[in-house]
Enzyme design. Structure first.
Site, mmCIF file in Angstrom:
data_model
loop_
_atom_site.group_PDB
_atom_site.id
_atom_site.type_symbol
_atom_site.label_atom_id
_atom_site.label_comp_id
_atom_site.label_asym_id
_atom_site.label_seq_id
_atom_site.Cartn_x
_atom_site.Cartn_y
_atom_site.Cartn_z
ATOM 1 N N CYS A 131 47.817 74.983 21.412
ATOM 2 C CA CYS A 131 46.620 75.905 21.310
ATOM 3 C C CYS A 131 46.730 76.924 20.062
ATOM 4 O O CYS A 131 45.626 77.444 19.944
ATOM 5 C CB CYS A 131 46.581 76.820 22.671
ATOM 6 S SG CYS A 131 46.035 75.736 23.761
ATOM 7 N N LYS A 183 43.591 76.193 17.657
ATOM 8 C CA LYS A 183 42.116 76.639 18.185
ATOM 9 C C LYS A 183 41.657 77.367 17.117
ATOM 10 O O LYS A 183 42.292 78.317 16.348
ATOM 11 C CB LYS A 183 42.124 77.527 19.557
ATOM 12 C CG LYS A 183 42.564 76.678 20.720
ATOM 13 C CD LYS A 183 42.736 77.662 21.782
ATOM 14 C CE LYS A 183 41.281 77.961 22.458
ATOM 15 N NZ LYS A 183 41.250 78.533 23.605
ATOM 16 N N ASP A 213 34.238 81.434 29.848
ATOM 17 C CA ASP A 213 35.171 81.208 30.855
ATOM 18 C C ASP A 213 35.876 79.807 30.620
ATOM 19 O O ASP A 213 35.526 79.049 29.606
ATOM 20 C CB ASP A 213 34.457 81.016 32.005
ATOM 21 C CG ASP A 213 34.918 82.001 33.097
ATOM 22 O OD1 ASP A 213 36.069 81.716 33.439
ATOM 23 O OD2 ASP A 213 34.125 82.675 33.792
ATOM 24 N N ASP A 214 36.772 79.308 31.542
ATOM 25 C CA ASP A 214 37.665 78.256 31.177
ATOM 26 C C ASP A 214 37.082 76.881 31.514
ATOM 27 O O ASP A 214 37.497 75.937 30.765
ATOM 28 C CB ASP A 214 38.849 78.237 32.143
ATOM 29 C CG ASP A 214 39.655 79.679 31.827
ATOM 30 O OD1 ASP A 214 40.260 79.938 30.559
ATOM 31 O OD2 ASP A 214 39.739 80.389 32.674
ATOM 32 N N ASP A 250 39.933 69.478 26.732
ATOM 33 C CA ASP A 250 40.983 70.188 26.022
ATOM 34 C C ASP A 250 41.764 69.223 25.354
ATOM 35 O O ASP A 250 42.386 68.172 26.062
ATOM 36 C CB ASP A 250 41.744 71.002 26.769
ATOM 37 C CG ASP A 250 42.127 72.369 26.015
ATOM 38 O OD1 ASP A 250 42.683 72.255 24.896
ATOM 39 O OD2 ASP A 250 42.089 73.563 26.492
ATOM 40 N N ASP A 255 42.519 74.413 33.089
ATOM 41 C CA ASP A 255 41.259 74.942 33.073
ATOM 42 C C ASP A 255 40.550 74.730 34.234
ATOM 43 O O ASP A 255 39.720 75.772 34.910
ATOM 44 C CB ASP A 255 40.418 74.482 31.961
ATOM 45 C CG ASP A 255 40.705 74.696 30.517
ATOM 46 O OD1 ASP A 255 41.245 75.773 30.399
ATOM 47 O OD2 ASP A 255 40.312 74.215 29.782
ATOM 48 N N SER A 315 38.911 56.636 22.324
ATOM 49 C CA SER A 315 39.854 56.516 21.141
ATOM 50 C C SER A 315 38.983 56.426 19.751
ATOM 51 O O SER A 315 38.292 55.708 19.723
ATOM 52 C CB SER A 315 41.089 55.582 21.516
ATOM 53 O OG SER A 315 40.314 54.308 21.299
#
Length: 348
Positions: free
Chosen positions: A19, A22, A52-53, A70, A93, A143
């Site tokens: 993270c 980000k 929010d998540d 994510d 999340d 992918s």
């Protein structure tokens, strides 16, 4: 921990990891401000209006769909562990909204001329192993051939439409509970520099691969008013989002819990670049946090971090009993007070 011999370290192929890669909060806000506003949808209970998540879409009077995605670049070199961390982070999340995941789709970008099919397969297997613990399938995905290795999940879940948790419900008088200690970013920075010992690595893996599956159980407790997971913007950044979303002032205590070995690494000057980017994005909205180790810890990006829960003080023993019974070292890290939306760091 390097996977296939003669292949480069996974972390050497990425300019950031976990993270910590980000986009900085201020830059993200500027980007989103230029996006055209979406027309209102009556069934969209939670969209992108409150940081929010996950998004929440009402299906009927009793159920709502929770959806999130994510993905990130490697935070460790072991491909199986990388897959586990990325999957646990994505699932978080759903849990943070009080939901239970039902299925996931894999998001895979790999430098296929640099990494072997076996190494990439181990990343996918790591993600699948965490989804197996969560009792959900990886039902498909997409992918691409990418310059840097990227892995994550799009996850869907279900939640009681009357018990959706958001970061907007914190009330004055609440206390704030954090379910995992801080310091993942510091540990991962130490790993990338080659100065993290085995105990530190185990602390890193133990925290980042632990599912926040207590989220829906916490949400069911009376007196729980708001919840979010602490990830790339650090404890300060995500608490600030909760303060703004709820229209309250949040006071964070100056002695947050930390993972084993983190304090010593901070004293040695180990930091992540994302800490500075985070502070540059929102530091002007925080009072009482001076330059130094505490500020770097409060802004430290948490890959697959803990849940930050705003709960009425009378209900705190019930929530702490639930955490302790499940082996989480939850700690009270702050309180909610009246005042202009923002954040203040105070003595514990």
């Amino acid at each position: 921990m390097t996977g296939i011999p003669d292949e480069p370290r996974l972390t050497s192929l990425a300019h950031g990891g976990g993270c910590g890669c980000k986009i900085a909060p201020a830059v993200l806000s500027e980007m989103l401000a230029k996006a055209p506003p979406a027309r209102p949808f009556v069934e969209l209970l939670v969209g992108n209006e409150s940081s929010d998540d996950a998004a929440v879409w009402r299906l009927n009077d009793d159920q709502a769909l929770v959806a999130t995605t994510d993905f990130f670049m490697p935070v460790v070199d072991d491909p199986f562990d990388f897959g586990r961390i990325a999957a646990a982070n994505a699932l978080s999340d759903i849990y943070a909204m009080g939901g239970r995941p039902i299925l996931a789709l894999a998001l895979v970008g790999m430098p296929i001329n640099v990494l072997s099919a076996d190494t990439i397969g181990q990343i996918l297997a790591g993600g699948a192993s965490v989804c197996a613990v969560a009792d959900i399938p990886i039902a498909g995905g997409h992918s691409i051939d990418s310059v840097e290795p990227i892995y994550g999940l799009a996850v869907m879940g279900l939640v009681d439409s009357k018990r959706v948790m958001t970061n907007r419900g914190a009330r004055p008088g609440d206390v704030l509970v954090l379910t995992k200690p801080l310091g993942v970013g510091v540990l991962s920075a130490a790993f990338k520099r080659g100065v993290l010992d085995d105990a530190g690595y185990q602390a890193l893996i133990g925290s980042t691969t632990r599912l926040n599956s207590l989220g829906p159980h916490i949400a069911e407790r009376d007196g729980v008013h708001a919840m979010t997971d602490v990830t790339g913007f650090g404890l300060a950044g995500h608490a600030l989002e909760m303060a703004r979303g709820s229209g309250v002032r949040i006071e964070l205590f100056d002695a947050p819990p930390v993972l084993d070995g983190v304090q010593a690494l901070l004293e040695q000057g180990v930091r992540t670049g994302a800490s500075g980017r985070n502070w540059a994005s929102y530091g002007d909205q925080i009072e009482g946090l001076e330059d130094g180790a505490l500020r770097d810890l409060m802004t430290d990006p948490q890959t697959s971090g803990g849940l930050l829960v705003s709960v009425a003080e009378a209900a705190l023993p019930n929530v702490m009993f639930l955490l302790r019974g499940s082996g989480f070292k939850g700690a009270v890290v702050g309180r909610v007070v009246e005042g202009a939306p923002g954040l203040t760091v105070v003595s514990a």
